[in-house]
Motif scaffolding. Structure first.
Motif, short mmCIF file in Angstrom:
data_model
loop_
_atom_site.label_atom_id
_atom_site.label_comp_id
_atom_site.label_asym_id
_atom_site.label_seq_id
_atom_site.Cartn_x
_atom_site.Cartn_y
_atom_site.Cartn_z
N VAL A 39 0.83 -1.20 0.00
CA VAL A 39 0.00 0.00 0.00
C VAL A 39 0.87 1.25 0.00
CG1 VAL A 39 -1.70 1.32 1.31
CG2 VAL A 39 -1.91 -1.17 1.15
N GLY A 40 1.97 1.21 0.76
CA GLY A 40 2.88 2.35 0.82
C GLY A 40 2.18 3.62 1.26
N PHE A 41 2.32 4.67 0.45
CA PHE A 41 1.70 5.96 0.77
C PHE A 41 0.61 6.31 -0.24
CE2 PHE A 41 6.06 5.92 2.30
CZ PHE A 41 5.88 6.23 3.64
N SER A 42 0.01 5.26 -0.83
CA SER A 42 -1.05 5.49 -1.80
C SER A 42 -2.31 6.06 -1.19
CB SER A 42 -1.38 4.18 -2.53
OG SER A 42 -1.82 3.19 -1.60
N ASP A 43 -2.40 6.03 0.16
CA ASP A 43 -3.58 6.59 0.82
C ASP A 43 -3.54 8.12 0.88
OD1 ASP A 43 -1.39 6.38 2.46
OD2 ASP A 43 -2.53 5.98 4.29
N ILE A 44 -2.42 8.70 0.44
CA ILE A 44 -2.34 10.16 0.33
C ILE A 44 -1.90 10.51 -1.10
CG2 ILE A 44 -2.04 10.92 2.72
CD1 ILE A 44 0.93 10.51 2.48
N ARG A 107 10.33 3.33 -6.49
CA ARG A 107 9.78 2.74 -7.72
C ARG A 107 8.26 2.65 -7.63
NH1 ARG A 107 6.93 -2.42 -8.23
NH2 ARG A 107 7.19 -3.14 -10.37
N ASP A 108 7.73 2.25 -6.46
CA ASP A 108 6.29 2.13 -6.28
C ASP A 108 5.59 3.48 -6.37
OD1 ASP A 108 6.62 -0.57 -5.97
OD2 ASP A 108 6.50 -0.55 -3.78
N ILE A 109 6.21 4.51 -5.79
CA ILE A 109 5.63 5.85 -5.86
C ILE A 109 5.64 6.35 -7.30
CG2 ILE A 109 5.89 8.26 -5.14
CD1 ILE A 109 7.05 7.27 -2.50
N TRP A 110 6.74 6.09 -8.02
CA TRP A 110 6.88 6.57 -9.41
C TRP A 110 5.87 5.90 -10.34
CZ3 TRP A 110 9.77 10.30 -11.78
CH2 TRP A 110 9.86 10.25 -13.16
N THR A 111 5.70 4.59 -10.20
CA THR A 111 4.81 3.84 -11.10
C THR A 111 3.37 3.81 -10.61
OG1 THR A 111 5.29 1.75 -9.96
CG2 THR A 111 6.72 2.37 -11.82
N GLN A 112 3.15 4.26 -9.37
CA GLN A 112 1.82 4.19 -8.76
C GLN A 112 1.33 2.75 -8.64
OE1 GLN A 112 0.00 7.32 -7.80
NE2 GLN A 112 2.18 7.81 -7.94
N LYS A 113 2.28 1.81 -8.59
CA LYS A 113 1.95 0.40 -8.41
C LYS A 113 2.78 -0.17 -7.27
CE LYS A 113 0.96 -0.30 -13.34
NZ LYS A 113 1.38 -1.02 -14.57
N GLY A 114 2.18 -1.03 -6.48
CA GLY A 114 2.90 -1.60 -5.35
C GLY A 114 3.04 -3.10 -5.42
N ARG A 197 -3.00 -7.35 0.40
CA ARG A 197 -2.55 -5.97 0.64
C ARG A 197 -1.72 -5.87 1.92
NH1 ARG A 197 -5.26 -1.82 -1.85
NH2 ARG A 197 -5.33 -0.57 0.06
N ILE A 198 -0.50 -5.34 1.79
CA ILE A 198 0.38 -5.09 2.93
C ILE A 198 0.40 -3.60 3.19
CG2 ILE A 198 2.75 -5.23 3.80
CD1 ILE A 198 3.15 -7.69 2.05
N ASN A 199 -0.14 -3.18 4.31
CA ASN A 199 -0.26 -1.74 4.59
C ASN A 199 1.06 -1.19 5.13
OD1 ASN A 199 -1.26 0.80 4.86
ND2 ASN A 199 -2.58 0.36 6.60
#
Length: 332
Positions: A39-44, A107-114, A197-199
């Motif tokens: 999940v990373g920081f996709s909630d913001i 990489r996850d933030i850049w691609t918007q994929k986790g 999903r890993i938060n």
């Protein structure tokens, strides 16, 4: 009639969609997870690019700052003693430790994929805990070095000779490897089902255990045992060392000598408090009291913020390192 498993559909020769990941727990109770979703920081979402810029700069600072410490502890003649031998190794360890999480996070933030594969998740978790365990043991070795230097200065060159220093560093790096590999094998051999999903921004054990099928009490107890073994035992040894150190410093008659001794130890003690404090809260806090948002914030502290503060703390609070840095940068 509703069939819930891929096996049932296969037997009846019915078509079914190819799925590498099962996101809906109600539709995948009997399926195997092939990948996880961080999940990373996709909630913001509104702050994604700001966060990318911040973490990218932090990663560069970690690489540059710790590399400079490694360089000056190798080439400066005034820093050729056990204390700075440990510091150089600690800086290299910090680079390894942060590289297991931050590049993937960027990489996850850049691609918007986790999405992260099952094996990649297992490997990341294993390396995080190997390097984390090594950091705990190396910080303990550094505390022992300060203890001998201040409490037994006459025998310091004999006790902390080069062979002993190499053995302590090698032991710190190697001791946790078989233990952590065994622990990862045990955890990732479990059955995973339902949500994938890993938060968090990396594969961390508390979140991974939430995705397993069945009872995980034994696995959680093993995590607690290893946390106590590699986190709390070294921390208590460090506290005992500094108890003796502070007692000896207070006995010094010279105010200048006391100030110098405190200055030498304060940098290491600051790093210890930051790393151990956040890690202990995250892994030893009762499961019922855990907040996923708080756990993510604490993970950020001991995996990213402590490594970036390491070169700052050791260069600004350590006069010898600061002077060596000035010699390295003559126009500074």
């Amino acid at each position: 009639m509703l069939f819930k498993t891929v096996n049932e559909l296969t037997i009846l020769n019915l078509p079914y969609p190819r799925m590498e990941s099962k996101l809906n727990s109600e539709e995948s109770h009997n399926t195997t997870i092939m990948e996880f979703a961080l999940v990373g920081f996709s909630d913001i979402p509104n702050l994604q690019w700001i966060l990318f810029g911040i973490f990218f700069v932090i990663y560069l600072i970690i690489l540059l700052g710790n590399s400079i410490i490694i360089l000056i502890t190798r080439i400066d003649s005034t820093l050729q003693n056990p204390m700075y031998f440990f510091l150089g190794n600690f800086s290299f360890l910090e680079i390894c430790y942060v590289t297991t999480t931050v590049p993937r996070m960027l990489r996850d933030i850049w691609t918007q994929k986790g999405n992260i594969s099952f094996l990649a998740c297992a490997a990341q978790t294993c390396f995080v805990f190997i390097f984390g365990g090594a950091e705990c043991l190396l910080l303990t070795a550094m505390a022992y070095d300060r203890y001998v230097a201040i409490c037994n200065p006459l025998n310091y060159p004999l006790v902390m000779n080069h062979k002993v220093c190499i053995q302590l560093v090698a032991g710190s790096w190697i001791s946790g490897i078989p233990v952590e590999i065994g622990q990862m094998w045990q955890i990732f051999s479990l059955s995973f089902c339902g949500s994938n999903r890993i938060n968090n921004f990396f594969c961390d054990i508390p979140q991974i255990l939430k995705l397993t099928c069945g009872e995980t009490l034994v696995n959680q107890m093993v995590v607690y045992i290893f946390t106590v073994l590699f986190l709390m035992v070294p921390f208590l040894l460090i506290v005992a060392s500094y108890g003796k150190i502070i007692s000896n410093i207070l006995k010094l008659s010279s105010a200048k000598g006391r100030a110098k001794a405190f200055s030498t130890c304060s940098s290491h003690l600051t790093v210890v408090v930051l790393f151990y404090g956040t890690a202990a809260i995250n892994y030893l806090q009762p499961k019922s009291n855990k907040s996923e948002r708080l756990g993510k914030l604490l993970s950020l502290f001991y995996t990213v913020l402590t490594p970036v503060m390491n070169p700052v703390i050791y260069t600004l609070r350590n006069k010898d390192v600061f002077m060596a840095l000035k010699k390295l940068l003559p126009n500074y």
